[in-house]
Enzyme design. Structure first.
Site, mmCIF file in Angstrom:
data_model
loop_
_atom_site.group_PDB
_atom_site.id
_atom_site.type_symbol
_atom_site.label_atom_id
_atom_site.label_comp_id
_atom_site.label_asym_id
_atom_site.label_seq_id
_atom_site.Cartn_x
_atom_site.Cartn_y
_atom_site.Cartn_z
ATOM 1 N N ASP A 1 69.307 46.857 -10.927
ATOM 2 C CA ASP A 1 69.652 47.115 -12.323
ATOM 3 C C ASP A 1 68.952 48.394 -12.755
ATOM 4 O OD1 ASP A 1 71.172 44.866 -12.435
ATOM 5 O OD2 ASP A 1 69.680 43.640 -13.473
ATOM 6 N N ASP B 1 81.855 38.102 -15.300
ATOM 7 C CA ASP B 1 80.712 37.301 -15.749
ATOM 8 C C ASP B 1 81.269 35.995 -16.299
ATOM 9 O OD1 ASP B 1 79.021 39.352 -15.081
ATOM 10 O OD2 ASP B 1 78.823 40.133 -17.124
#
Lengths: 271, 218
Positions: A26, A145
């Site tokens: 990330d 997601d």
């Protein structure tokens, strides 16, 4: 192939491409949000150094996700991708804030091999086909997601970094994304993300059964047995993991050996 | 000895995909690399690399628009080393199943879709076994490489098959006919195994360029 003696291929793997281990970084403003904590890297927050480390460790691919995805951060990401591609020779997927064909072109030109599209794939589904047509569907990863919704008796899809319910059903959307030209799906269980309780296997099975393209499992890996479970037939083709590698709990080579012990076909160790 | 002599390699850019990795991988093997869509630059190079991504028809259309189809035919006729990667390998053949497109016709044979009994595209690492000494590897050696493809090639001449891989069927993962080379996998994305192949191929280019220079003194 006709004409080749069967013996020339005797003993070659029959299981198709190996299951893949994919560390995920990330990134925000060109920095890794959680750097490798167990190694004396010159700069543990530099995604390029981390990428080079995982390459040496034998990772099969890498994913960079720009979690802020502001326009400034995206420009920084381009430079990070360029520096990575200069020294890391394994496939690199980059996601975060990809909204248009021009964004895809820019990332591929910088040295990414695939781009991951999440929110924009839902707000502008034509982008999947447009990207696949220009660059080939192998470049287009649709990230989903998903969160369990009891009233749905299934999983809903969330956008904007998981903050907004799209109203779509994850299994239905997975099939549509594949039909529109996605080359792979990056499927994250929001319920499991960060829990280290293991991947959501029911979600993986439901999505894998609805598509013929590869599915990458994400969200929840806490042990090497979780990777084994995620890669069983009918589930995922690849496993994404972050913290179990970043914190040095397990090395990528160790994970590979563990998968091999459990009969999962994996690449040879990098010598 | 020709080791270390500079060789120039043109990487054909037809406007799709990541060319940075192949450029860096060739540079790591000591080549001077130009990424170009200019036929003149392609003509002048010691060797040419044609990385392919996307759809066969779109790629051929773009090559034609750029005037590169003729150029590629000319450099191959002069026996300059030419390496097609992935779709770039498939387009070496005339007959393409995908969209009924015609390819470059530099090698004899056909291209067909992977069997519907396996997941397509094949995406990931798979093993190649060498059937002859070539491109930095020896006969019977095996190594893992990164593949992304939906089609496979079927050369008419079995002697052209350098390495094979299995996915649903056994298919050629490296081919060679004189100085025309192709890899179905992406050596520039296959870690140390791929860099070794590229270094071996560049060594061959160096030898071939040295021979050419001896024949034609400056």
């Amino acid at each position: 192939m006709k004409g080749l003696a069967p013996s020339v291929a005797a003993g070659l793997p029959e299981t198709g491409p190996y299951r893949r281990i994919i560390p995920c970084l990330d990134v925000t403003d060109g920095r890794v949000v959680k750097g490798i904590e167990f190694l004396a890297l010159r700069d543990a927050g530099d995604p390029v150094e981390m990428a080079a480390f995982y390459d040496r460790e034998g990772a099969d691919e890498l994913v960079f996700l720009d979690i802020t995805a502001s326009s400034d951060s995206r420009r920084t990401m381009i430079e990070v991708v360029e520096r990575t591609a200069d020294q890391v020779f394994i496939p690199l997927t980059v996601g975060g804030g990809v909204r248009a064909v021009a964004d895809i072109r820019e990332l591929l030109g910088a040295g990414a091999d695939k781009v991951s599209i999440n929110t924009a794939a839902i707000t502008d589904p034509g982008l999947i086909a447009a990207g696949a047509e220009v660059f080939g569907r192998q470049c287009i990863v649709v990230a989903i997601d998903a969160r369990y919704e009891p009233e749905r008796r299934g999983w809903g899809v969330y956008t904007h970094g998981g903050r907004r319910a799209s109203g779509l059903d994850a299994v239905t959307w997975a099939a549509e994304a594949a039909r529109r030209g996605a080359g792979e799906l990056l499927l994250t269980s929001m319920d499991r993300d960060g829990t280290r309780d293991g991947y959501d296997l029911a979600l993986l099975e439901a999505v894998a059964a609805s598509v013929t393209i590869p599915v990458i499992a994400s969200g929840g890996a806490g042990t090497l047995d979780h990777l084994v479970a995620g890669l069983q037939p009918g589930r995922a083709d690849a496993v994404l993991a972050a913290s179990i590698f970043h914190f040095g709990e397990y090395r990528v080579d160790e994970a590979r050996a563990h998968l091999a012990q459990h009969g999962i076909p994996v690449r040879r160790p990098v010598s | 000895m020709t080791v270390g002599a500079p060789v120039s390699i043109a990487v054909i850019d037809y406007g799709a995909g990541n060319l940075r990795s192949i450029r860096r991988a060739l540079e790591a093997a000591g080549a001077q690399v130009t990424v170009t869509s200019d036929p003149m630059v392609v003509h002048r190079a010691d060797a040419v690399v044609f990385p392919g991504v996307g759809a066969a028809g779109a790629a051929m259309d773009r090559l034609r628009q750029l005037g590169l189809v003729t150029t590629i035919g000319e450099v191959v006729a002069k026996d300059r080393p030419f390496l097609g990667i992935c779709l770039g390998m498939q387009l070496l053949f005339d007959h393409q199943e995908e969209g009924n497109t015609r390819g470059l016709g530099l090698l004899q044979g056909r291209v067909h879709a992977l069997s519907a009994t396996v997941k397509v595209p094949q995406i990931g690492w798979n093993r190649a076994r060498w059937l002859q000494n070539a491109a930095g590897y020896n006969e019977a050696e095996e190594e893992d490489f990164y593949f992304v493809h939906s089609y496979v090639i079927e050369p008419d001449d079995l002697a052209d098959v350098v390495a094979v891989t299995r996915y649903g069927e056994v298919f050629p993962s490296v081919v060679r006919h004189n100085q025309v080379w192709g890899t179905q996998f992406h050596p520039e994305k296959s870690g140390p195994a791929g860099l070794r192949l590229i270094a071996g191929w560049v060594d061959g280019v160096r030898a071939s360029a040295a021979t050419t220079r001896e024949r034609v003194p400056a």
